[in-house]
Scaffold this active site. Sequence first.
Site, PDB file in Angstrom:
ATOM      1  N   GLY A   1       0.963  -7.504   4.673  1.00 33.00           N
ATOM      2  CA  GLY A   1       0.501  -6.165   4.994  1.00 33.00           C
ATOM      3  C   GLY A   1      -0.029  -6.040   6.409  1.00 33.00           C
TER       4      GLY A   1
ATOM      5  CG  LEU B   1      -1.017  -5.437   0.659  1.00 36.16           C
ATOM      6  CD1 LEU B   1      -0.052  -5.031  -0.455  1.00 36.16           C
ATOM      7  CD2 LEU B   1      -1.695  -4.204   1.240  1.00 36.16           C
TER       8      LEU B   1
ATOM      9  CG  ASN C   1       3.579 -14.064   3.951  1.00 33.46           C
ATOM     10  OD1 ASN C   1       3.188 -12.906   4.118  1.00 33.46           O
ATOM     11  ND2 ASN C   1       2.766 -15.047   3.598  1.00 33.46           N
ATOM     12  CD  GLU C   2       5.046  -8.814   1.838  1.00 32.67           C
ATOM     13  OE1 GLU C   2       4.272  -7.957   2.298  1.00 32.67           O
ATOM     14  OE2 GLU C   2       5.894  -9.406   2.548  1.00 32.67           O
TER      15      GLU C   2
END
Length: 300
Positions: free
Chosen positions: A151, A106, A175-176
């Site tokens: 994303g 993202l 890996n957010e």
Amino acid sequence: LCPPGVLPLCCRPPAWDRATRPPPSPLQPPGLPLAPCRSFSNNKIQVELDESSGVAMMKFKSPPVNSLSLEFLTEFSISLEKLENDRACRGVIITSAVPKIFSSGLDITEMCGKNMEHYAEFWRAVQELWLRLYSSNMVTVAAVNGSSPAGGCLVALSCDYRIMAENPKFSIGLNEAQLGIVAPFWFKDTFVNVVGHRVAERSLQLGSLHPAPEAHKLGLVDELVPEEKLLEKAAAVMAQWLALPDHARQLTKSMMRKAVLDRLVAHREEDIKNFTTFISKESIQKSLRMYMEMLKKKKG
């Protein structure tokens, strides 16, 4: 319930007539153009459909890192819809035209310093892409030819099959957590369905990015092949999947994915509200600003 403009697989009639098409043509020698071929290209995505095999090639072409901006997400969803509605198309191989990167995930600039209306529009586009890709009647193969965090990993996870270039410098994962962001439940559900609960739980909490060999060991990707053979292998896998009657495969896919799709469809507005509330918090905005500054310094 199906949201306007989106027909999850469970809501669509199977494309019965596709099963009567002749089997895919044999792989052509490398370097020869696919014919007959139809193509369409947007600013950020290029699509070529080989009508003889019924297979489309979708390439991300948004340098430097194929980040999933609002424009990119919209083009991606429209491209999928065009292919889904084209009776000549039975499968799509998704890959990148940008060296060393599949997709960086993202676009952080879409989530930082904007108003609530923008955040809602952006998140609805993320949902739309996942609903279309995860529910697609087509066979979807991800040819991951570079790193694929967050994303980008979700895009690969949403496909039916994942082949990654055999390069330990390439990594993939959700890996957010490293950015102070929590992966939403439908990211989590998609991840769990691929690698299992324990691997997903550990990986999500640590925000892990797995090098290609480790990703293969965990089952995050199905195969590793030398980068120069990636598209050839993707075409071979696609031919194997398309050798089966479409309706049986489509109904099986629907059965396996319906519960996860239905969960987002039922809670779509709530999910948008949760995202906009979370992302607009000053502590989260501060984390995103710091991350963007770090990226700028790396480029410098």
